[in-house]
Design an enzyme around this catalytic site. Structure first.
Site, PDB file in Angstrom:
ATOM      1  CG  ASP A   1      -5.941  -5.206   2.334  1.00 40.26           C
ATOM      2  OD1 ASP A   1      -6.759  -6.938   2.421  1.00 40.26           O
ATOM      3  OD2 ASP A   1      -5.674  -5.211   1.331  1.00 40.26           O
TER       4      ASP A   1
ATOM      5  CG  MET B   1      -2.328   3.642   7.456  1.00 38.20           C
ATOM      6  SD  MET B   1      -2.880   5.555   7.184  1.00 38.20           S
ATOM      7  CE  MET B   1      -3.452   5.308   8.904  1.00 38.20           C
TER       8      MET B   1
ATOM      9  CG  HIS C   1      -3.733  -0.723  -0.723  1.00 38.09           C
ATOM     10  ND1 HIS C   1      -4.348  -0.986   0.595  1.00 38.09           N
ATOM     11  CD2 HIS C   1      -4.939  -2.139  -0.884  1.00 38.09           C
ATOM     12  CE1 HIS C   1      -4.110  -1.511   0.915  1.00 38.09           C
ATOM     13  NE2 HIS C   1      -4.687  -2.511   0.063  1.00 38.09           N
TER      14      HIS C   1
ATOM     15  CB  SER D   1      -1.070  -0.064   1.017  1.00 49.04           C
ATOM     16  OG  SER D   1      -2.300   0.794   0.918  1.00 49.04           O
ATOM     17  CB  THR D   2       1.410   3.860   2.487  1.00 46.33           C
ATOM     18  OG1 THR D   2       0.088   3.932   2.441  1.00 46.33           O
ATOM     19  CG2 THR D   2       1.733   5.567   2.217  1.00 46.33           C
TER      20      THR D   2
END
Length: 354
Positions: free
Chosen positions: A289, A286, A193, A167-168
């Site tokens: 997930d 973050m 993401h 993600s991030t």
């Protein structure tokens, strides 16, 4: 202590909307807004913000030029605000390479439905950016590691799979990981993401940089060695089987952990379809997930590795996976490709002895 946010956008309307979203959150506040990078430069000195939101396409000074100078001279968390166009997505990919933590798309001001979800997303991304690990950028960034040597056994490439979630900060982590993959590595499935309209540019950029082929999955592809398949921004990516072949599947079922694509959905499908033939990799991001899905992969016999805190932009997803016992090893980003390939080679050697 509230997170101090500086908003930089040439549109007064966007500045107003973004300010309203930020100021409606109890843990953050807009300390100033700027119509261009030249004004922003002075406001940064005055207010010392925790997070900067920056329009991708800016007047007076190109947003990328400003970002590059900023990350070299005064590194700070930057969240890009991008238009949903091909040019916007390409510039955004470059901004992430230059050190931006993450990005959001510009709000569709003509559509009021969905604004609550949009506001929540922006707030979450600002919170992640505020906690991000920002390293000073050098004038000449270090080159990624050279591609690893080819596998000795072709059976490893055809029978094994590498499943990645991020993600991030994940776009750059995935780039660094894939650039070390040899051309005959096992097939790779990736859930990052990222909103619709950006995964295609992301895949094309990776394809131009890596020895392996990288595409945005369209679904129903046979998973081949030396190929990576990225979940499209509008759908979950799943691994399935058709006879002796692994196949991709995409579906637009509801978001999981507020994400579509979701890492948990991909990892769970890998646990069911590949079991011990899968290697799971969870990278910077973050939230949580991917943690539960990775645990299912481990319980199904997969070998899993997580990126360590020191090299993560945000040590959220890896921390959650480690905490519930879903991982076998933890390592720095630059070492993960070799750890994965060494593990696959070891599994191949054991299989041959049996």
């Amino acid at each position: 202590m509230k997170t101090k946010v500086l908003i930089v956008d040439d549109s007064a309307l966007i500045r107003s909307v973004m300010s309203e979203i930020v100021n409606s959150q109890p843990d953050m506040e807009v300390v100033a807004t700027a119509p261009d990078p030249l004004v922003a430069r002075e406001l940064i000195k005055k207010h010392n913000p925790d997070v900067l939101t920056l329009d991708v396409e800016m007047p007076k000074m190109d947003g990328l030029d400003f970002l590059e100078k900023l990350m070299r001279l005064r590194p700070m968390p930057v969240l890009m605000v991008s238009s949903l166009t091909e040019r916007g997505s390409e510039i955004t990919m470059r901004a992430l390479e230059l050190g931006a933590v993450d990005f959001v798309t510009k709000p569709k001001l003509s559509i009021q439905t969905g604004m609550r979800e949009y506001a929540d997303m922006i707030a979450d991304k600002i919170r992640a950016a505020a906690r991000a690990r920002i390293a000073p950028r050098k004038a000449q960034p270090a080159a990624p590691g050279a591609p690893l040597s080819a596998l000795r056994s072709p059976l490893i490439s055809s029978e094994k799979l590498i499943i990645i979630g991020a993600s991030t900060g994940g776009t750059e982590a995935i780039r660094e990981f894939l650039m070390q993959m040899p051309s005959d590595c096992p097939g790779i499935l990736i859930a990052q993401h990222m909103p619709e309209g950006f995964t295609s540019s992301f895949a094309k950029r990776l394809d131009s940089l890596c020895k392996i082929s990288v595409i945005e999955s369209q679904g129903n592809e046979r998973v081949l060695p030396g190929h990576a398949y990225i979940a499209p921004g509008h759908s979950h990516l799943l691994l399935t089987r058709s006879g002796a072949n692994y196949m991709t599947r995409i579906e637009q079922s509801p978001p999981v952990n507020r994400h579509r694509p979701s890492v948990d959905v991909l990892f769970r499908s890998a646990a069911q379809a590949a079991g011990k033939n899968a290697v799971g990799v969870i990278l910077t991001g973050m939230g949580k997930d991917g943690a539960a899905g990775m645990l299912e992969m481990r319980q199904a016999g997969a070998w899993n590795v997580a990126q360590d805190e020191a090299t993560c932009v945000v040590f959220g997803m890896p921390r959650e996976a480690i905490a519930i016992g879903a991982t076998h090893e933890v390592g720095p980003l630059q070492a993960l490709p070799r750890m994965v390939m060494d593990q696959l080679a070891a599994q191949g050697s054991r299989a041959l002895r049996v």
